[in-house]
Design an enzyme around this catalytic site. Sequence first.
Site, mmCIF file in Angstrom:
data_model
loop_
_atom_site.group_PDB
_atom_site.id
_atom_site.type_symbol
_atom_site.label_atom_id
_atom_site.label_comp_id
_atom_site.label_asym_id
_atom_site.label_seq_id
_atom_site.Cartn_x
_atom_site.Cartn_y
_atom_site.Cartn_z
ATOM 1 N N LYS A 54 0.844 -1.203 0.000
ATOM 2 C CA LYS A 54 0.000 0.000 0.000
ATOM 3 C C LYS A 54 0.879 1.252 0.000
ATOM 4 O O LYS A 54 0.623 2.217 -0.720
ATOM 5 C CB LYS A 54 -0.926 0.000 1.230
ATOM 6 N N GLN A 98 -4.813 -1.531 9.455
ATOM 7 C CA GLN A 98 -4.669 -2.855 8.833
ATOM 8 C C GLN A 98 -5.269 -3.932 9.757
ATOM 9 O O GLN A 98 -4.946 -3.999 10.935
ATOM 10 C CB GLN A 98 -3.174 -3.139 8.579
ATOM 11 N N ASP A 121 -11.202 2.835 3.751
ATOM 12 C CA ASP A 121 -11.631 1.442 3.594
ATOM 13 C C ASP A 121 -13.153 1.331 3.470
ATOM 14 O O ASP A 121 -13.674 0.266 3.148
ATOM 15 C CB ASP A 121 -11.173 0.609 4.811
#
Length: 289
Positions: A54, A98, A121
């Site tokens: 990422k 995460q 997200d």
Amino acid sequence: MSVTIIDGKATAKRLRDETGKQVAAFIEQTGTTPHLVVILVGEDAASQVYVRNKEKACLAAGMRSTVHRLAAETSQAELLELIGKLNTDPQVHGILVQLPLPKQIEEQAILDAISPMKDVDAFHPENVGLLAQGRPRFLPCTPAGCLQLIQQVCPDTSGKHAVILGRSEIVGKPMGLLLIQRGVDATVTICHSRTRNLADMTSQADILIAAIGKANFVTEQMVKPGAIVIDVGINRVDGKLVGDVDYQNVAHIAGAITPVPGGVGPMTIANLLKNALTAAQLQTNQSAR
Ligand code: NDP
């Protein structure tokens, strides 16, 4: 009938390049560089790889990337404190924690604490609600990637029967919401571990999406000839990455199929970058779409 292998790697690259150009234009207009902050708690090997990827993708698209690597013993209060600071920091546009988190931390409490405007997200209840109402702020990264791959081989999904294996908050459920959106217009069946006669369900699918986390679970007998098969699963078998679909055999019967690796995975990161740019646009009052 010959099968189309859906190349997620190439599609994701095109999407990342496009976002990179939009990032450059945004910086030129506003003088602001979109900034994504990723928080990694603990030393999970797969998570470390995902976070590195990422970070690399962010930098390649011309964005700023910061990674906070926290010890596995980090408390929920400490993590919430960091998120609180990032929420109010005008230099930070997107925040991603995460998953999975160590067991002393309640995942939902953390996801709920991220500012909905910085929730790249799209896991915050406000963003899930907006998606459910058909007016998403951010598209959930993996399901959006699946939809883009489906539309590549099937531009008109109207009335197609999509069967989703898995009802998780991250993949299965938001995938269903995206597929029933107006303009996409698929008819959706969502299956899970309590579904009866699973093979009867899956073999009715024009579009079959597997997101259960069980290696090679979907066999040839479960797939309608000519179906589009999207494999979200990432499983490690004997050190090799395999999906939830028995690729070798299903490829003989499917009309189109995504490989693992090189299918859905790269699309997730490409959509994350897009969301980070959208977040920066929203926070600087630039048109986001
Ligand atoms: P979860 O474990 O959260 O959910 C799995 C779902 O599959 C559950 O709804 C479960 O049902 C269902 N399920 C499990 N076994 C069966 C079965 N035998 N028959 C029918 N349904 C079943 O997983 P995620 O959704 O988070 O992830 C799924 C897979 O996708 C994993 O391999 C993950 O690594 C991968 N993934 C890949 C991403 C990418 O970028 N490519 C991103 C995110 C995930 P129930 O709810 O009843 O328990």
